[in-house]
Design a protein around this motif. Structure first.
Motif, short mmCIF file in Angstrom:
data_model
loop_
_atom_site.label_atom_id
_atom_site.label_comp_id
_atom_site.label_asym_id
_atom_site.label_seq_id
_atom_site.Cartn_x
_atom_site.Cartn_y
_atom_site.Cartn_z
N LEU A 6 -2.89 0.26 -13.28
CA LEU A 6 -1.76 1.33 -13.26
C LEU A 6 -1.73 2.02 -11.79
CD1 LEU A 6 -1.05 2.41 -16.71
CD2 LEU A 6 0.77 0.98 -15.54
N ILE A 7 -3.03 2.32 -11.81
CA ILE A 7 -3.46 3.04 -9.86
C ILE A 7 -3.13 2.15 -8.87
CG2 ILE A 7 -5.20 3.44 -8.72
CD1 ILE A 7 -6.67 5.09 -11.43
N ASP A 8 -3.28 0.48 -9.19
CA ASP A 8 -3.21 -0.82 -8.22
C ASP A 8 -1.65 -0.29 -8.20
OD1 ASP A 8 -5.54 -1.04 -7.42
OD2 ASP A 8 -5.39 -2.48 -8.89
N GLN A 9 -0.89 -0.72 -9.20
CA GLN A 9 0.58 -0.82 -9.23
C GLN A 9 1.53 0.63 -8.94
OE1 GLN A 9 2.04 -1.79 -13.08
NE2 GLN A 9 4.26 -0.70 -13.17
N TYR A 10 0.54 1.72 -9.45
CA TYR A 10 1.49 2.44 -8.51
C TYR A 10 1.28 3.27 -7.25
CZ TYR A 10 4.19 3.14 -12.65
OH TYR A 10 5.20 2.91 -13.01
N THR A 11 0.22 2.84 -6.43
CA THR A 11 -0.83 3.07 -4.72
C THR A 11 0.19 2.20 -4.08
OG1 THR A 11 -3.18 2.68 -5.63
CG2 THR A 11 -1.83 4.65 -5.95
N PHE A 12 -0.75 0.68 -4.67
CA PHE A 12 -0.99 -0.16 -3.63
C PHE A 12 0.21 -0.29 -2.93
CE2 PHE A 12 0.24 -5.05 -2.37
CZ PHE A 12 -1.15 -5.46 -1.82
N PHE A 13 1.75 -0.80 -3.24
CA PHE A 13 2.79 -1.09 -1.76
C PHE A 13 3.10 -0.39 -0.90
CE2 PHE A 13 4.03 -2.27 -5.69
CZ PHE A 13 4.49 -4.04 -6.04
N ASP A 14 2.85 1.53 -1.53
CA ASP A 14 2.53 2.55 -0.68
C ASP A 14 1.49 2.69 0.94
OD1 ASP A 14 5.47 3.66 -1.27
OD2 ASP A 14 3.97 4.96 -3.04
N ILE A 15 0.47 2.07 0.22
CA ILE A 15 -1.01 1.93 0.86
C ILE A 15 -0.73 0.74 2.36
CG2 ILE A 15 -3.69 2.00 1.49
CD1 ILE A 15 -3.86 2.91 -2.02
N MET A 16 0.06 -0.02 1.55
CA MET A 16 -0.17 -1.36 2.51
C MET A 16 1.33 -0.34 3.48
SD MET A 16 -2.15 -4.67 2.12
CE MET A 16 -0.93 -5.56 1.35
N LYS A 17 1.58 0.06 3.34
CA LYS A 17 2.76 0.24 4.29
C LYS A 17 2.40 1.40 5.30
CE LYS A 17 7.08 -0.13 0.64
NZ LYS A 17 7.84 0.15 -0.05
N TRP A 18 1.65 1.91 4.91
CA TRP A 18 0.60 3.21 5.90
C TRP A 18 0.59 2.10 7.14
CZ3 TRP A 18 -2.22 6.40 1.58
CH2 TRP A 18 -1.50 6.82 1.41
N PHE A 19 -0.53 0.68 6.57
CA PHE A 19 -1.14 -0.04 7.35
C PHE A 19 -0.35 -0.80 8.11
CE2 PHE A 19 -3.83 1.75 4.44
CZ PHE A 19 -4.42 2.97 5.94
N GLY A 20 1.03 -1.44 8.05
CA GLY A 20 1.70 -2.80 8.25
C GLY A 20 3.05 -2.44 7.95
N ASN A 21 3.85 -3.17 8.52
CA ASN A 21 5.83 -3.14 8.70
C ASN A 21 5.43 -4.92 7.66
OD1 ASN A 21 8.12 -2.68 8.86
ND2 ASN A 21 8.64 -4.15 10.39
N TYR A 22 5.51 -4.51 6.40
CA TYR A 22 5.65 -5.38 4.78
C TYR A 22 7.01 -5.22 4.47
CZ TYR A 22 0.23 -5.62 5.85
OH TYR A 22 -0.96 -5.83 6.62
N SER A 23 8.05 -6.69 4.22
CA SER A 23 8.97 -6.39 3.50
C SER A 23 8.42 -5.86 1.45
CB SER A 23 9.67 -7.53 4.06
OG SER A 23 9.18 -8.75 3.20
N ALA A 24 9.33 -6.28 1.04
CA ALA A 24 9.33 -5.80 -0.26
C ALA A 24 8.84 -7.56 -1.32
CB ALA A 24 10.50 -5.64 -1.18
N TYR A 25 9.26 -8.48 -0.42
CA TYR A 25 9.00 -9.60 -0.91
C TYR A 25 7.49 -10.13 -0.13
CZ TYR A 25 9.13 -14.61 -1.10
OH TYR A 25 8.57 -16.34 -1.23
N GLN A 26 7.27 -9.66 0.69
CA GLN A 26 5.46 -10.04 1.24
C GLN A 26 4.64 -8.88 0.69
OE1 GLN A 26 6.31 -8.58 4.88
NE2 GLN A 26 5.88 -10.52 5.98
N LEU A 27 5.22 -8.33 -0.03
CA LEU A 27 4.35 -7.26 -0.97
C LEU A 27 4.40 -7.33 -2.20
CD1 LEU A 27 5.14 -3.71 0.15
CD2 LEU A 27 2.93 -4.37 0.49
N ASN A 28 4.94 -7.98 -2.90
CA ASN A 28 5.14 -8.65 -4.05
C ASN A 28 4.41 -9.61 -4.58
OD1 ASN A 28 6.98 -6.67 -6.26
ND2 ASN A 28 8.86 -7.21 -5.33
N THR A 29 4.26 -10.42 -3.39
CA THR A 29 3.70 -11.88 -3.48
C THR A 29 2.31 -11.61 -3.77
OG1 THR A 29 5.58 -13.05 -2.31
CG2 THR A 29 3.23 -13.83 -2.28
#
Length: 548
Positions: free
Chosen positions: A272-295
């Protein structure tokens, strides 16, 4: 002085405790493994029917199931494991009537908790979606399973307290079989014959948990009624404990179960920590689309998770066996037996988990291609996750044993510090390793927790690490040899047949599994490792296969 030479530690008691551990582990391992295999095999047609939406569907499935797992832990309130431990305790002091009342009291509590958690899931789904509205119907579909599973789980825990592991194992298999049948039928109808709405297909696939639970309930009810006469006889012959009231039992169940909620949900909390933090942390370090992050999220949270959880289920099966055996020894205050149980469990864990993890890493490319199609990124994640599964599995067994000896508060402290370490390591790990980061951060936290557990065991029981060193080193050496042999064979086969097709990957996978299993089995038999861990029952195999 070696405590094993003392009168209380006879070879007969050692053989008996080892026999119970091996027999219980065998049943629970078989049930758990078959359930996990079924839970993985369905992926092949499921991913095929999902087509281009497969990774998005996998991500959605994982998000819903992570939330479901947490609510299920709360709904069951740790009661099945607590009941298993407490039943073994009271049976160990010949108070079978108290065990029966424990079951009835626990059933009242767990059914009420299931109802409350199911209502919260169904009507609070929009508050838990994490910004993804597609998760809402998935959470609501899983609320039905949370309603009925607590009663099912409490019965499993009660029967395990008697060391009757077969009904639990068989009910797990039936539950998974019915779940898989329903979800595949529903997905085929929606994706191949109906609207092709992948969100609806995922929703029906998660609702299948409710269907599977109903089948399991029927089998457990039959098992309970079949053994009722034997249990009634034990109650009538046992001591009558008039001073143990129903109110006290319910209070004891709740007191015992609260640590189980926290401890058993450890891996779920990390997910759950991964589920609620991974997407936001990845956005800090790059410009990723929702599709890329979900993949990327699907690669480590679902795709790899489904496969390495098969071998972690081995550890879970052993954990279920360890709790009642340790609780029975604790009730008798038998320090030597507790030490033996812990040492047996650790060695059996190493014997099963280490070669299984290294074997999975060796055939990662082939098994990933069979289940999901060839994907270089997914294969890399699975190889990494295979090694990380060892500390994950060790946590499962270690936490169960800590609960079995009533060190719940200490275990909760270990887990709390581990979660803090997870948060600290999460950001730099994701920054440096992207999709591998969450797996690495969890492994670092688990390694710390595992060290604390082993250190605690050693301080309390003075484990015979010197005696355990030889079989442990043999397990590691044989596993590494097996890994090297299988890896070379897979590389050579990859030069002859295409590594990209599912059928060719399956062909090479079978060869790899047979060779890997054969190499490890040969070494374990030749150098008497199986004799050390499982007794001389396998001596005949050496004669049959002419192994000197």
């Amino acid at each position: 002085m070696d405590s094993r030479n003392q009168p209380g530690a006879s070879s007969a008691s050692l053989d008996d405790s080892r026999r119970k551990m091996i027999s219980g582990s065998a049943w629970m391992t078989a049930g758990s493994i078959l359930s996990r295999i079924l839970g993985a095999i369905y992926i092949i047609p499921w991913v095929t029917w999902m087509g281009a939406y497969s990774n998005q569907a996998n991500a959605l499935f994982a998000k819903g199931y992570n939330i479901y797992s947490l609510f299920l832990m709360v709904a069951t309130a740790g009661i099945p494991s607590a009941i298993s431990k407490m039943v073994a305790h009271y049976n160990g002091i010949n108070q079978y009537g108290v065990s029966r009342r424990l079951y009835h009291s626990g059933m009242y509590v767990s059914v009420a908790m299931g109802l409350v958690c199911s209502i919260l899931m169904f009507f609070g789904a929009s508050l838990l979606d994490g910004g993804d509205p597609d998760v809402i119907p998935v959470i609501q579909s899983l609320a039905w399973a949370v309603l009925v599973i607590p009663g099912m789980s409490i019965t499993r825990g009660f029967l395990q307290g008697y060391n009757w592991m077969a009904p639990s194992a068989m009910s797990q298999f039936v539950e998974q079989l019915l779940r898989v049948i329903y979800m595949l039928l529903a997905t085929f109808v929606i994706m191949e014959m109906g609207s092709g709405n992948w969100v609806k297909a995922v929703t029906q696939s998660t609702f299948a948990a409710f269907i599977g639970a109903l089948g399991s309930i029927v089998l457990l009810a039959y098992s309970f009624l079949r053994r009722k006469r034997e249990m009634d006889a034990l109650v009538s012959q046992g001591e009558v404990a008039t001073g143990v009231s129903t109110r006290r039992l319910i209070g004891e169940i709740i007191y015992q179960s609260i640590p189980f909620i926290v401890i058993e949900s450890g891996i779920t909390l990390f997910q759950l920590i991964d589920q609620y933090t991974f997407f936001d942390i990845m956005k800090w370090f790059g410009n990723y689309s929702a599709y890329q992050l979900n993949t990327v999220y699907a690669l480590f949270s679902f795709n790899a998770n489904k496969l390495y959880m098969i071998i972690i289920s081995l550890a879970s099966a052993m954990a279920a066996t360890a709790i009642p055996l340790l609780a029975e020894a604790r009730a008798k205050n038998d320090i030597q037996d507790m030490r033996r149980q812990i040492e047996n469990a650790l060695l059996l864990f190493y014997f099963i988990m280490v070669p299984a993890a290294l074997g999975l890493a060796a055939v990662a490319q082939q098994i990933y291609t069979v289940f999901y199609r060839y994907d270089a990124a997914g294969i890399t994640v699975l190889q990494f996750a295979a090694f990380m599964s060892i500390p994950y599995g060790m946590y499962t067994v270690g936490a169960a044993m800590m609960q079995g000896i009533s060190e719940n508060k200490k275990m909760m402290r270990f887990l709390f510090v581990g979660i803090i370490i997870k948060f600290i390591v999460q950001v730099p790990a994701i920054w440096l390793f992207k999709g591998l980061g969450p797996l690495l951060a969890t492994a670092v936290a688990m390694l710390f927790i595992n060290y604390c557990i082993l250190h605690s065991f050693n301080r309390e029981f003075t484990l015979h690490f010197n005696e355990m060193a030889q079989p442990t080193n043999q397990i590691l050496a044989f596993s590494l040899i097996m890994f090297a042999v299988v890896k070379v064979v897979m590389l050579l086969l990859g030069l002859v047949v295409s590594p990209y097709g599912r059928f060719t990957a399956f062909f090479t996978l079978v060869i790899g599994v047979v060779i890997g299993g054969g190499v490890f089995a040969y070494l374990a038999l030749k150098y008497r490792l199986v004799d050390t861990l499982l007794g001389d029952r396998f001596a005949g195999l050496r004669t049959r296969f002419h192994i000197k």
